[in-house]
Design an enzyme around this catalytic site. Structure first.
Site, mmCIF file in Angstrom:
data_model
loop_
_atom_site.group_PDB
_atom_site.id
_atom_site.type_symbol
_atom_site.label_atom_id
_atom_site.label_comp_id
_atom_site.label_asym_id
_atom_site.label_seq_id
_atom_site.Cartn_x
_atom_site.Cartn_y
_atom_site.Cartn_z
ATOM 1 N N LYS A 73 29.559 43.127 35.833
ATOM 2 C CA LYS A 73 29.755 43.035 34.391
ATOM 3 C C LYS A 73 28.513 42.490 33.682
ATOM 4 O O LYS A 73 28.046 43.075 32.711
ATOM 5 C CB LYS A 73 30.957 42.122 34.085
ATOM 6 C CG LYS A 73 32.262 42.510 34.804
ATOM 7 C CD LYS A 73 32.788 43.852 34.364
ATOM 8 C CE LYS A 73 34.227 44.088 34.823
ATOM 9 N NZ LYS A 73 34.424 44.044 36.265
ATOM 10 N N ASP B 49 36.806 32.864 41.664
ATOM 11 C CA ASP B 49 36.350 34.226 41.440
ATOM 12 C C ASP B 49 35.560 34.218 40.135
ATOM 13 O O ASP B 49 36.117 33.991 39.061
ATOM 14 C CB ASP B 49 37.539 35.189 41.344
ATOM 15 C CG ASP B 49 37.104 36.646 41.404
ATOM 16 O OD1 ASP B 49 35.898 36.919 41.306
ATOM 17 O OD2 ASP B 49 37.990 37.523 41.543
ATOM 18 N N TRP C 91 43.989 39.585 38.630
ATOM 19 C CA TRP C 91 43.411 40.896 38.958
ATOM 20 C C TRP C 91 44.236 41.501 40.088
ATOM 21 O O TRP C 91 44.468 40.867 41.117
ATOM 22 C CB TRP C 91 41.955 40.687 39.375
ATOM 23 C CG TRP C 91 41.202 41.911 39.772
ATOM 24 C CD1 TRP C 91 41.170 43.107 39.124
ATOM 25 C CD2 TRP C 91 40.333 42.055 40.904
ATOM 26 N NE1 TRP C 91 40.342 43.984 39.781
ATOM 27 C CE2 TRP C 91 39.819 43.363 40.875
ATOM 28 C CE3 TRP C 91 39.936 41.192 41.929
ATOM 29 C CZ2 TRP C 91 38.927 43.832 41.836
ATOM 30 C CZ3 TRP C 91 39.051 41.655 42.877
ATOM 31 C CH2 TRP C 91 38.549 42.960 42.835
#
Length: 412
Positions: A257, A221, A140
């Site tokens: 999400k 993460d 990311w």
């Protein structure tokens, strides 16, 4: 006066725009009727619309009608019933680290805030041999901004193998073994962003072996728990296995999400400690860091998630909503694979489309081909060939497959 002010700020350079947000702006400005946005990392339904989860609507209604809800400050470390439930979600309610009070949990400004606070804490208090964080290549994009901003240089470790469109596992392991002892490695807990390529459980075991051997620290993460496969428990497996094997770690958690709460910025940082006493000390320092940056976290999103996690009926409904989102994305993977392999007979192997997991997929096409799709087919994707599977639906997937086929054949 105006001249003096102008001179003061003339040395400030113009920063480049964020690539994803720039791509979205270009998509919005495009008037082509068949345009497709495959850049944004947010779920869309089969009509390309944002989807408010039914369970979130229900929880919102409960909050609106609760006379005890106010707008007072939350504690510095967040809503306690939220952070404790979030910790149980990722580690498991029967985890020893939960029962023994060895987890320090702090509410953060979504996953980005968790990454930042976690990195800031390590920058100040971790016993570095060499102050450096290792990030997957690719990762990311914001990871590359967050760590240097808190004084931690970054290096990359091999992760994606462009030849196999899969995991560069031997090279990854070699980096783990050769890095200085006690190095910090950022790991994606599931649904790797941007590749969609995850280690197998056997490979995760070998990664844990290498980290234990060198005394490395795992910086997890976790942005897609449940969203990746539709299974909250399965998507937490890597984190829980590392905890079971006592790999030193922290977890950055996001509900953007899997709860569709992108704009509410609901996240948490969880640091696992060897003892309750250490956890208490860590919490005291995280409180100081959080106080200096945000004072107190926002309440609304945390209250929504707390309701969902702590109410059995709402939790079961949330799991159904998660399966709806994950299932639609899995269906799009299967259909795209079918179109490319059975109908269009597109050159090359496309098994990676169904082997990858989560919101994103690396198609395997190059920058020139990606640019051609943007400029000639009005299909917006990043230059590295990454697409958001959530941007595909039953109305546009055939057009996308046909244009992808053309660009692979050099006919676009």
């Amino acid at each position: 006066m105006a001249r003096r002010l102008k001179q003061r700020w003339e040395a400030v350079p113009l920063a480049p725009p964020d690539s994803i947000f720039k791509l979205t702006a270009s998509y919005k400005a495009d008037t082509h009727p068949d345009k497709i946005n495959l850049g944004v990392g947010a779920y869309r339904d089969d009509d390309s619309k944002p989807w408010v989860l039914p369970v979130v609507k229900k929880a919102t209604e409960i909050l609106l009608n609760d006379p005890t809800v106010d707008h007072e400050y939350l504690p510095i470390t967040g809503l306690p019933e939220y952070t404790s439930a979030a910790a149980r979600l990722v580690f498991g309610k029967d985890s020893p680290v939960i029962k023994e009070g060895r987890v320090t949990s702090v509410q953060t400004i979504s996953g980005t805030g968790a990454n930042h606070l976690g990195a800031l804490f390590l920058s100040k208090f971790y016993g570095w041999n060499e102050k450096r964080a290792y990030l997957s290549d690719p990762t990311w994009v914001n990871h590359h901004a967050i760590f240097p901003q808190v004084g931690i240089p970054v290096s990359t470790y091999p992760y994606y193998d462009a030849q196999t469109i899969g995991l560069a596992f031997p090279a990854f392991l070699e980096t783990l073994k050769n890095a200085p002892a006690r190095s910090v490695f950022l790991l994606h807990a599931c649904a790797h962003n941007p590749t969609g390529v995850d280690p197998t459980r056997e490979q995760w075991g070998a990664i844990a072996d290498a980290m234990l051997e060198k005394g490395h620290f795992a910086f997890f993460d976790s942005a897609y728990q449940g969203f990746a496969s539709g299974d909250l428990e399965g998507d937490a497996w890597a984190v829980r296995e590392f905890v079971r094997r006592e790999v030193p770690l922290l977890v950055c958690q996001s509900f953007a999400k899997n709860a569709g709460l992108y704009g509410e910025r609901v996240g948490a940082l969880h640091v696992v400690s060897p003892s309750k006493e250490a956890a208490d000390r860590i919490k005291s320092q995280l409180s100081v860091l959080a106080r200096a940056e945000i004072s107190n976290p926002p309440a609304h999103g945390a209250r929504l998630v707390s309701l969902i996690l702590n109410d059995d009926a709402l939790f079961e409904e949330w799991k159904r909503d998660i399966r709806t989102m994950a299932g639609r994305i899995i269906d799009m993977r299967k259909e795209l694979h079918r179109l490319l392999t059975e109908e269009l007979k597109t050159p090359g192997s496309w098994d990676h489309i169904v082997n990858q997991i989560g919101m994103f997929s690396f198609t395997g096409i190059g920058p020139a081909q990606s640019q051609a799709l943007v400029e000639k087919a009005h299909i917006y994707l990043t230059s590295n060939g990454r697409i958001s599977m959530a941007g595909l639906n039953s109305h546009n997937i055939r057009y996308f497959a046909s244009q992808l086929d053309k660009v692979v054949r050099g006919e676009l």
